[in-house]
Design a protein around this motif. Structure first.
Motif, PDB file in Angstrom:
ATOM      1  N   VAL A  44       0.850  -1.183   0.000  1.00  0.00           N
ATOM      2  CA  VAL A  44       0.000   0.000   0.000  1.00  0.00           C
ATOM      3  C   VAL A  44       0.889   1.237   0.000  1.00  0.00           C
ATOM      4  O   VAL A  44       1.703   1.426   0.912  1.00  0.00           O
ATOM      5  N   PRO A  45       0.790   2.092  -0.999  1.00  0.00           N
ATOM      6  CA  PRO A  45       1.628   3.303  -1.048  1.00  0.00           C
ATOM      7  C   PRO A  45       1.384   4.198   0.167  1.00  0.00           C
ATOM      8  O   PRO A  45       0.272   4.255   0.699  1.00  0.00           O
ATOM      9  N   ASP A  46       2.435   4.876   0.573  1.00  0.00           N
ATOM     10  CA  ASP A  46       2.303   5.789   1.709  1.00  0.00           C
ATOM     11  C   ASP A  46       1.255   6.860   1.443  1.00  0.00           C
ATOM     12  O   ASP A  46       0.571   7.314   2.375  1.00  0.00           O
ATOM     13  N   ALA A  47       1.143   7.273   0.197  1.00  0.00           N
ATOM     14  CA  ALA A  47       0.166   8.312  -0.132  1.00  0.00           C
ATOM     15  C   ALA A  47      -1.255   7.843   0.182  1.00  0.00           C
ATOM     16  O   ALA A  47      -2.089   8.615   0.667  1.00  0.00           O
ATOM     17  N   VAL A  48      -1.524   6.554  -0.098  1.00  0.00           N
ATOM     18  CA  VAL A  48      -2.847   6.007   0.202  1.00  0.00           C
ATOM     19  C   VAL A  48      -3.054   5.910   1.704  1.00  0.00           C
ATOM     20  O   VAL A  48      -4.115   6.268   2.234  1.00  0.00           O
ATOM     21  N   LYS A  49      -2.028   5.422   2.420  1.00  0.00           N
ATOM     22  CA  LYS A  49      -2.136   5.329   3.881  1.00  0.00           C
ATOM     23  C   LYS A  49      -2.433   6.694   4.485  1.00  0.00           C
ATOM     24  O   LYS A  49      -3.315   6.830   5.345  1.00  0.00           O
ATOM     25  N   ASN A  50      -1.681   7.695   4.036  1.00  0.00           N
ATOM     26  CA  ASN A  50      -1.866   9.037   4.597  1.00  0.00           C
ATOM     27  C   ASN A  50      -3.236   9.604   4.254  1.00  0.00           C
ATOM     28  O   ASN A  50      -3.872  10.276   5.082  1.00  0.00           O
TER      29      ASN A  50
END
Length: 745
Positions: free
Chosen positions: A264-270
């Motif tokens: 899961v990309p960090d951008a999605v997590k954030n």
């Protein structure tokens, strides 16, 4: 008197299986307008608590509509003056939210008028060994209206592990199965010697420290602390037999899979953390992957439904069940295109879904009307399977005929010659359409996606005063406005419960034994002719207001006959229908064609659910699928070749089929192919179709009986082959004109 006697009988039956110890009931003052607030460890505790409080308080129980509408029990719930509330765990709609507000208003009114009410603050069954109020908002709303409300807190312990609990079943228990097992246990143990489960019930008036004027979070946190003051409830398994002390086996729960966040990309997590924090008005740092959405963050079903909408809007992820939204990490995995857990289990089709070599080939039965062709098809097909879906299971032609006849007797009493039908592709829709026709009336197919203005026009133009639909269906509609038809809705669940009595079922079953000729003479449809309207459909209204399109029996039957001549059906072919019956293709091809030809059909109610459609294909193993290129591509994008192995033909229409659709089907390597066609609502709807085995050539050749001419748009002069122009169509499938109201406009 009756209810008191009933209470004694219930307590006597409960005594046979439960040893109930009650603490503090004697300290509860008798006051009118008291709210009794239990926790909810098992589906049996409402029975125990209601019976316990009945003689002193006679409380009105608040229950989910899922239980309130159970046939047979509904009469009892009416005697108890139960208050039904919609189940908000399966999505929301404006209609559903209004009904929830109405239910809560009924609770508040009952309390203000001095009725005692029994209501569960959590509003849901335990999923774990302790109470989690989470983000439930009902208590806060009630206390805002009645701050000095008398309240009784009830803590039940000892039921975690009961056959009525989530723990025993690893899911929501089946009431019929749990009560059936209990009855067998009583008989096996000579009734009075059945091992008994120890249950303790603690009752206490709400103390002065209860945060009556607090916000939702403060009230729910206080209730959580009180219900769980004694710690988690121990898993207790009580033997069913006096002769064997071996405890029953519980359903095995697979090892819980944590959401895989490695990809899961960090951008999605954030983005997930930030947006959930925004919904809850809290610090994003508090929204970490391991946080439970309900237990830790206090989200209720409405907020979870908002997460579902947000995932669709921002990440294009659909087909999410609220039960998948367990943790923040699960939301992150779903947003990234993964899943919250393992691959969904595909249940096999029922044994009744069998296609034997003896099954007759599909053929349109003789007859001037759809009703006549349907009844003659039933005579020919007998007990062969007719249609199926996940809710109704497999329905034979005999059962389909019986259901349609039973409903026809009800529809006959409804006002007006036109009856609205608002249902998705389903066995229920097939039964309703055929029932309306057998009653001698015309179904008006309601498109629930039109919007309020266009929906009002449909009502005005068609003149309908009654619309047949389903609670189960409407509860799952999101972001639709149904205000113009809400006052007209008649729900099938209520019809089945209140109007189709045992006598009516027996009468319909008896009549279903009769031949088509005898039934046609008995029912009002005998006066119908092939030139009478069989249905009123409405155009999409994309350019202007929707236009009413009356199609005659002759229009539709001729179109089906032409399609059968163009398509080499075998006795093993199965049609997968998912276009809604307000769509001309869905009505003619998915609902009517199987009923009048004997073609086996299976349904799925939502054409946008690519993954569920793929699982449905793997389950029912259809060979023929009809839909728009967009919906077909949605299936191909998420399905594996193994899931689609049964498919022979993908029939595409309603929009131009792109080359990548043909390429995607070729890549399956199963031998399936795409057949593109063309048609419009006014032509019932099919005009042209590419033939199986022939080279792909545009949208194919006209069906038998259809004549086409390409003319100049202005002069109407015929154009030579290869030039673009206006398409003129002539044939028995072409309608006679729009509804009078639309012609005038």
């Amino acid at each position: 008197m009756f209810t008191s006697l009933f209470s004694w009988c219930v307590q006597g039956l409960l005594w046979l299986r439960y040893r109930v110890e009650v603490r503090g009931l004697e300290r509860i003052p008798r006051r009118r307008g008291t709210l009794i607030m239990p926790n909810h460890p098992a589906e049996i505790d409402p029975v125990i608590v209601t019976a316990l409080f009945w003689r002193r308080f006679t409380p009105r129980p608040v229950m989910l509509e899922d239980f309130y509408t159970i046939p047979g029990l509904n009469a009892l719930f009416k005697v108890l003056r139960a208050i039904a509330v919609p189940n908000m765990e399966y999505g929301q709609s404006s209609f559903k939210l209004r009904r929830l507000e109405h239910s809560l208003e009924s609770v508040i009114t009952a309390l203000e008028h001095g009725d005692n009410v029994l209501m569960y603050p959590a509003g849901r069954l335990w999923r774990q060994d302790h109470e989690v109020i989470g983000g439930a908002s009902a208590m806060h709303m009630i206390l805002q209206r009645i701050p000095d409300l008398p309240m009784v807190l009830v803590r039940t312990r000892g039921l975690w592990g009961s056959s009525f609990s989530w723990a025993f079943n690893n899911g929501r228990p089946s009431l019929a199965q749990a009560f059936g097992n209990g009855a067998k246990a009583l008989l096996k143990n000579l009734i009075f010697f059945t091992p008994r489960r120890r249950v303790t019930i603690t009752c206490e008036p709400a103390p002065p420290g209860f945060p009556r004027t607090g916000d939702k979070a403060a009230i729910n946190a206080w209730l959580d602390a009180w219900y769980n003051a004694e710690g988690p409830d121990a898993l207790t398994l009580v033997p069913y037999s006096l002769w064997s002390r071996t405890p029953p086996k519980i359903a095995q729960k697979g090892q819980a899979e944590e959401a895989d966040l490695s990809r899961v990309p960090d951008a999605v997590k954030n983005a997930v953390s930030a947006d959930i924090a925004k919904m809850l008005k809290c610090d994003p740092a508090a929204v970490s992957a391991g946080k439970s959405l309900r237990a830790d963050l206090g989200m209720d079903s409405l907020q979870l439904a908002e997460v579902v909408w947000w995932l669709d809007e921002k990440f294009g992820v659909t087909e999410i069940d609220l039960n998948e939204l367990t943790t923040v990490g699960a939301v992150m995995a779903i947003a990234a295109g993964g899943t919250a857990g393992g691959e969904a289990h595909i249940e096999p089709a029922p044994k009744a879904w069998r296609i034997g070599a003896h099954r007759p080939l599909p053929a349109v039965a003789p007859g001037e009307t759809i009703q006549e062709a349907f009844l003659r098809t039933c005579d020919r097909m007998g007990s062969c399977p007719a249609c199926a879906d996940d809710l109704s299971g497999v329905t034979t032609f005999r059962k389909l005929k019986t259901g349609a006849l039973a409903l026809a007797d009800v529809v006959r009493e409804l006002p007006g010659e036109r009856v609205g039908v608002m249902l998705p592709a389903s066995v229920a829709a097939d039964v309703v359409i055929l029932g309306v026709l057998l009653a001698g009336k015309v179904p008006v197919m309601i498109n629930w996606t039109l919007g309020e203005r266009n929906l009002q026009h449909v009502v005005d133009a068609s003149g309908v005063t009654t619309v047949l639909s389903s609670y189960r269906f409407i509860e799952r509609l999101d972001n639709v406005e149904l205000a113009p038809v809400e006052p007209m809705l008649v729900f099938l669940e209520e019809v089945r419960r209140d109007r189709i009595t045992l006598g009516a079922k027996l009468k319909a079953a008896w009549h279903a034994r009769a031949s088509a000729g005898r039934l046609l003479a008995r029912y009002p449809c005998s006066s119908c002719s092939g030139d009478d309207p069989a249905v009123i459909l409405f155009t999409s209204g994309s350019e202007n207001r929707p236009k009413g399109v009356p199609l005659t029996h002759h229009n539709i039957l001729s179109n089906i006959r032409g399609a059968l001549k163009a398509f080499p059906f075998s006795h093993r072919d199965v049609l997968y229908g998912f276009l809604p019956p307000f769509h001309s293709f869905g009505f003619t091809v998915s609902s009517i064609a199987p009923a009048v030809t004997g073609l086996l059909a299976c349904h799925h109610p939502n054409p946008t659910e690519g993954r569920r459609l793929a699982r449905g294909i793997a389950k029912w193993k259809p060979t023929l699928l009809c839909g728009t290129p967009t919906f077909i591509k949605g299936i191909l994008r998420v399905a594996s070749p193994k899931q689609l192995a049964s498919m022979r033909y993908f029939v595409a229409g309603a929009e131009k089929a792109p080359d990548d659709l043909f390429d995607a089907v070729d890549r399956l390597g199963t031998g399936a192919c795409v057949l593109e066609g063309y048609g419009i609502t006014e032509c019932s709807p099919v005009l042209t179709l590419n033939r199986p085995g022939d080279p792909r050539d545009g949208v194919g050749l006209p069906l038998d009986g259809v004549e086409l001419r390409i003319v100049n748009i202005d002069s109407r002069e015929p154009l030579p082959p290869g030039q673009q122009g206006l398409v003129l169509a002539r044939g028995p499938n072409v309608f006679n004109g729009y509804l009078e109201a639309d012609v005038a406009s």
